[in-house]
Design a protein around this motif. Structure first.
Motif, PDB file in Angstrom:
ATOM      1  N   LEU A   1       0.811  -1.203   0.000  1.00  0.00           N
ATOM      2  CA  LEU A   1       0.000   0.000   0.000  1.00  0.00           C
ATOM      3  C   LEU A   1       0.852   1.265   0.000  1.00  0.00           C
ATOM      4  CD1 LEU A   1      -2.835  -0.900   2.553  1.00  0.00           C
ATOM      5  CD2 LEU A   1      -3.080  -0.568   0.091  1.00  0.00           C
ATOM      6  N   LEU A   2       1.905   1.270   0.811  1.00  0.00           N
ATOM      7  CA  LEU A   2       2.780   2.437   0.863  1.00  0.00           C
ATOM      8  C   LEU A   2       3.520   2.618  -0.450  1.00  0.00           C
ATOM      9  CD1 LEU A   2       4.348   2.312   4.453  1.00  0.00           C
ATOM     10  CD2 LEU A   2       2.139   3.220   3.713  1.00  0.00           C
ATOM     11  N   LEU A   3       4.103   1.544  -0.945  1.00  0.00           N
ATOM     12  CA  LEU A   3       4.890   1.616  -2.167  1.00  0.00           C
ATOM     13  C   LEU A   3       4.051   2.108  -3.348  1.00  0.00           C
ATOM     14  CD1 LEU A   3       7.691   1.018  -3.419  1.00  0.00           C
ATOM     15  CD2 LEU A   3       6.856  -1.287  -3.928  1.00  0.00           C
ATOM     16  N   GLY A   4       2.804   1.680  -3.407  1.00  0.00           N
ATOM     17  CA  GLY A   4       1.938   2.066  -4.516  1.00  0.00           C
ATOM     18  C   GLY A   4       1.634   3.546  -4.562  1.00  0.00           C
ATOM     19  N   GLN A   5       1.745   4.235  -3.440  1.00  0.00           N
ATOM     20  CA  GLN A   5       1.452   5.670  -3.401  1.00  0.00           C
ATOM     21  C   GLN A   5       2.686   6.553  -3.561  1.00  0.00           C
ATOM     22  OE1 GLN A   5      -1.265   7.114  -0.273  1.00  0.00           O
ATOM     23  NE2 GLN A   5      -1.647   4.980   0.267  1.00  0.00           N
ATOM     24  N   MET A   6       3.854   6.032  -3.242  1.00  0.00           N
ATOM     25  CA  MET A   6       5.053   6.872  -3.259  1.00  0.00           C
ATOM     26  C   MET A   6       5.443   7.226  -4.674  1.00  0.00           C
ATOM     27  SD  MET A   6       7.381   5.131  -0.289  1.00  0.00           S
ATOM     28  CE  MET A   6       8.562   6.503  -0.287  1.00  0.00           C
ATOM     29  N   ARG A   7       5.782   8.511  -4.851  1.00  0.00           N
ATOM     30  CA  ARG A   7       6.158   8.948  -6.187  1.00  0.00           C
ATOM     31  C   ARG A   7       7.642   8.727  -6.416  1.00  0.00           C
ATOM     32  NH1 ARG A   7       5.180  14.471  -3.862  1.00  0.00           N
ATOM     33  NH2 ARG A   7       7.231  15.405  -3.418  1.00  0.00           N
TER      34      ARG A   7
END
Length: 246
Positions: free
Chosen positions: A240-246
């Motif tokens: 979930l975190l990785l999917g949002q980080m630019r």
């Protein structure tokens, strides 16, 4: 708050400065942040990871504070598998009280510090948390901020400005919201986005959800995006975190 005979590392206000610098223009400050970000190598080989762990300790958060006291050990265990991690605890509560600990390198010490703190009624002070993280990023190379809270009672634009400065310094904010307040969600999502981090919601009392999110943030702080990517292969929170980080 209960105090030992020796001075507590939580006694320092989070926005304390030993000297007052000369004021800078907005453009000067932005240029300084960009220069600092380019000069820093936040995940250099052999470097200790540094993470600011910030919590809302107002009265509504007492149940989750108790839970976080137990779960924080998981951050150190995750980081130990990747290298090492130092954590600075920051909390706010009551009437304009916002304090920061020194750097802590083991879970027992952090648990003792957290155990001395009781939650008290008051308004949010997220701006001071972000400002302390910004200061630590410039002074000591913080790699990430974790913030756990359930409300936002401050001007959103002011919070977003400081979050954007964290983004320039390459310090992502991992913002974990307890509950489903829509106004808080709007502000916390924007803080995460502008800093280059991620926002996730967890249900009140959901220890498993918060544990996964804290482990993922610790993995990033200790080993960078590669470590988070590796953990994401087996842990939903990291994905979930990785999917949002630019």
């Amino acid at each position: 708050m209960t105090r030992d005979r020796t001075p507590s590392p939580l006694d320092r206000p989070a926005d304390h400065d030993s000297a007052t610098p000369a004021p800078l223009s907005a453009s000067d400050e932005i240029a300084a942040f960009v220069a600092k970000a380019r000069a820093m190598s936040p995940h250099a080989s052999g470097a200790r990871g540094r993470l600011v762990f910030a919590l809302d300790a107002t009265m509504s958060r007492q149940p989750t504070w108790d839970m976080a006291c137990h779960l924080q050990a998981d951050m150190f265990r995750e980081a130990a598998a990747l290298g090492s991690l130092d954590i600075k605890l920051v909390y706010y509560r009551g009437l304009a009280e916002c304090r920061a600990s020194g750097w802590v390198s083991d879970s027992d010490t952090l648990a003792r510090l957290m155990g001395k703190i009781d939650c008290r009624g008051g308004h949010t002070q997220i701006g001071r948390v972000l400002a302390e993280t910004r200061r630590q990023a410039v002074e000591s190379g913080v790699r990430a901020l974790v913030f756990v809270g359930d409300a936002v009672e401050e001007p959103i634009d002011d919070l977003c400005a400081t979050a954007g400065e964290l983004g320039l310094l390459k310090v992502p904010a991992f913002v974990f919201q307890e509950g489903a307040d829509p106004g808080a969600e709007q502000a916390l999502r924007e803080i995460a986005r502008l800093s280059g981090g991620a926002w996730c919601r967890f249900d009140p009392g959901a220890a498993g959800q918060l544990r996964e999110l804290l482990r993922a943030a610790a993995a990033y702080a200790a080993g960078g995006r590669d470590a988070l990517r590796q953990l994401a292969q087996s842990a939903h929170g990291a994905a979930l975190l990785l999917g949002q980080m630019r």
